[in-house]
Scaffold this active site. Structure first.
Site, PDB file in Angstrom:
ATOM      1  N   GLY A   1       1.025 -13.518  -7.674  1.00 48.28           N
ATOM      2  CA  GLY A   1       1.368 -12.236  -7.058  1.00 48.28           C
ATOM      3  C   GLY A   1       2.437 -12.308  -5.994  1.00 48.28           C
TER       4      GLY A   1
ATOM      5  N   GLY B   1       6.369 -18.298 -11.267  1.00 48.71           N
ATOM      6  CA  GLY B   1       6.227 -17.603  -9.997  1.00 48.71           C
ATOM      7  C   GLY B   1       7.061 -16.341  -9.933  1.00 48.71           C
ATOM      8  N   GLY B   2       6.380 -15.205  -9.834  1.00 53.21           N
ATOM      9  CA  GLY B   2       7.080 -13.925  -9.698  1.00 53.21           C
ATOM     10  C   GLY B   2       7.834 -13.511 -10.949  1.00 53.21           C
TER      11      GLY B   2
ATOM     12  N   SER C   1      -0.427 -17.510 -17.368  1.00 51.71           N
ATOM     13  CA  SER C   1      -1.091 -18.252 -16.288  1.00 51.71           C
ATOM     14  C   SER C   1      -2.445 -17.613 -16.021  1.00 51.71           C
ATOM     15  CB  SER C   1      -0.226 -18.218 -15.022  1.00 51.71           C
ATOM     16  OG  SER C   1      -0.980 -18.696 -13.929  1.00 51.71           O
TER      17      SER C   1
ATOM     18  N   MET D   1      -5.450 -26.525  -8.373  1.00 51.23           N
ATOM     19  CA  MET D   1      -5.116 -26.689  -6.943  1.00 51.23           C
ATOM     20  C   MET D   1      -6.284 -27.387  -6.241  1.00 51.23           C
ATOM     21  SD  MET D   1      -3.416 -22.972  -6.113  1.00 51.23           S
ATOM     22  CE  MET D   1      -2.498 -22.079  -7.379  1.00 51.23           C
TER      23      MET D   1
ATOM     24  N   GLY E   1       0.651 -21.884  -4.776  1.00 46.73           N
ATOM     25  CA  GLY E   1      -0.591 -21.648  -4.036  1.00 46.73           C
ATOM     26  C   GLY E   1      -1.340 -20.420  -4.503  1.00 46.73           C
TER      27      GLY E   1
ATOM     28  N   SER F   1       0.306 -12.475 -12.721  1.00 47.07           N
ATOM     29  CA  SER F   1      -0.016 -11.089 -12.340  1.00 47.07           C
ATOM     30  C   SER F   1       0.699 -10.046 -13.189  1.00 47.07           C
ATOM     31  CB  SER F   1       0.285 -10.873 -10.852  1.00 47.07           C
ATOM     32  OG  SER F   1       1.585 -11.297 -10.532  1.00 47.07           O
TER      33      SER F   1
HETATM   34  C1  DX5 Z   1       1.543 -20.468  -8.324  1.00 48.39           C
HETATM   35  C2  DX5 Z   1       1.093 -20.811  -9.715  1.00 48.39           C
HETATM   36  C3  DX5 Z   1       1.577 -19.837 -10.724  1.00 48.39           C
HETATM   37  C4  DX5 Z   1       1.028 -18.453 -10.512  1.00 48.39           C
HETATM   38  C5  DX5 Z   1       2.026 -17.455 -10.993  1.00 48.39           C
HETATM   39  O1  DX5 Z   1       1.147 -21.454  -7.459  1.00 48.39           O
HETATM   40  O2  DX5 Z   1       1.576 -22.084 -10.097  1.00 48.39           O
HETATM   41  O3  DX5 Z   1       1.359 -20.288 -12.067  1.00 48.39           O
HETATM   42  O4  DX5 Z   1      -0.189 -18.283 -11.195  1.00 48.39           O
HETATM   43  O5  DX5 Z   1       1.614 -16.176 -10.617  1.00 48.39           O
HETATM   44  P1  DX5 Z   1       2.568 -14.914 -10.703  1.00 48.39           P
HETATM   45  O6  DX5 Z   1       3.121 -14.864 -12.096  1.00 48.39           O
HETATM   46  O7  DX5 Z   1       1.680 -13.761 -10.376  1.00 48.39           O
HETATM   47  O8  DX5 Z   1       3.639 -15.131  -9.673  1.00 48.39           O
END
Ligand code: DX5
Ligand code: ZN
Length: 268
Positions: free
Chosen positions: A198, A226-227, A53, A82, A195, A248
């Site tokens: 991290g 996410g995460g 990402s 976004m 959104g 991240s």
């Molecule tokens: C969140 C995004 C994700 C984000 C993931 O709204 O859709 O793709 O970049 O970030 P990490 O892997 O840091 O949670």
């Protein structure tokens, strides 16, 4: 390019690229190299795929950072769009996708639309070279009082030669996506509230992954976003996820090769 791709097809025109030919007919601005092999997301992968990402990439040197992550083994790029309405944040759009396509003609571009009106952008992203157009069920009827009709949008995505993805947020009942499961090339389960990158992984979404996995065709991929890191990804893969999105934990890693290696080896 060092990133893992499968299957090693001898076909000179993989399905995805041949679809792009119609989209780009007459275009001289984008030079796709039709003999390279594009990731085929419709084949079940031999190990979890890593979608980098780019939200956590260095925006001051985005092409170099993407090249680095791909050379270190990431399988595809995940582009978070976004609009400041569907989610409070503003990120990137069509121009970023077009620039990535120009610099990475053989890389699968997975575009995640966190916008109120995904239907307004579908033609633009197809022209910009997106491979996958993933929109939120929360942005479409009947969940939202809107003109966004998921069936019509999926038709248009396919007409334009892209793969269709539907995304479900943590608070949303996963059954909301059931009517479209047969028509999708990918289902994306959010494991944070969208959104920003991290945030902490929400383990309650793993039940949704299992529910989806039991109902999709072998040609439909199950992605989680996410995460995700080398710890949280273990339960995700055990629940049926085969594409792991990471921002991240990947771009921020001291040793990116090692993180990608760990993610690829989960379940083996
Ligand atoms: C969140 C995004 C994700 C984000 C993931 O709204 O859709 O793709 O970049 O970030 P990490 O892997 O840091 O949670
Ligand atoms: Zn995303």
């Amino acid at each position: 390019m060092a990133s893992y791709q499968w299957p090693l097809s001898s076909s000179p025109k993989p399905e995805v690229l041949s679809n792009f030919e119609s989209v780009f007919a007459g275009s001289s601005t984008l030079n796709l190299e039709l003999n390279k092999v594009m990731l085929d997301i419709k084949s079940p992968p031999p190990h979890p795929l890593v979608a980098a990402s780019i939200l956590s990439a260095d925006f001051g040197r985005i092409a170099e950072d993407c090249r680095d992550i791909l050379d270190k083994g990431a399988d595809l790029l995940h582009v978070d769009v976004m609009d400041g309405h569907f989610v409070p944040n503003l990120t990137m759009g069509v121009d970023m996708c077009q620039a990535l396509r120009k610099h990475f003609p053989d890389t699968y571009l997975d575009v995640h639309l966190m916008v109120e009106h995904p239907d307004q952008f579908v033609d633009m992203f197809a022209k910009a070279g997106a491979n996958l157009f993933a929109f939120h069920v929360e942005a479409a009827k009947p969940m939202q009082d809107t003109s966004v009709d998921a069936d019509r949008l999926i038709d248009r995505i396919h007409q334009l030669g892209m793969h269709a993805g539907m995304v479900v947020n943590p608070p949303t009942d996963v059954q909301a996506i059931e009517p479209w499961l047969d028509r999708l090339e990918l289902v994306l389960i959010m494991s944070v509230n969208p959104g920003r990158s991290g945030q902490q992984f929400i383990p309650e979404v793993l039940d949704k992954a299992r529910w989806v996995k039991d109902r999709i065709k072998p040609s439909t991929r199950l992605e989680m976003d996410g995460g995700i890191n080398s710890q949280t990804a273990i339960a995700a893969v055990e629940s049926g996820v085969d594409i792991l999105v990471s921002a991240s934990a990947l771009f921020g890693a001291a040793d990116r090769v090692e993180v990608i290696r760990q993610l690829h080896h989960i379940g083996s």
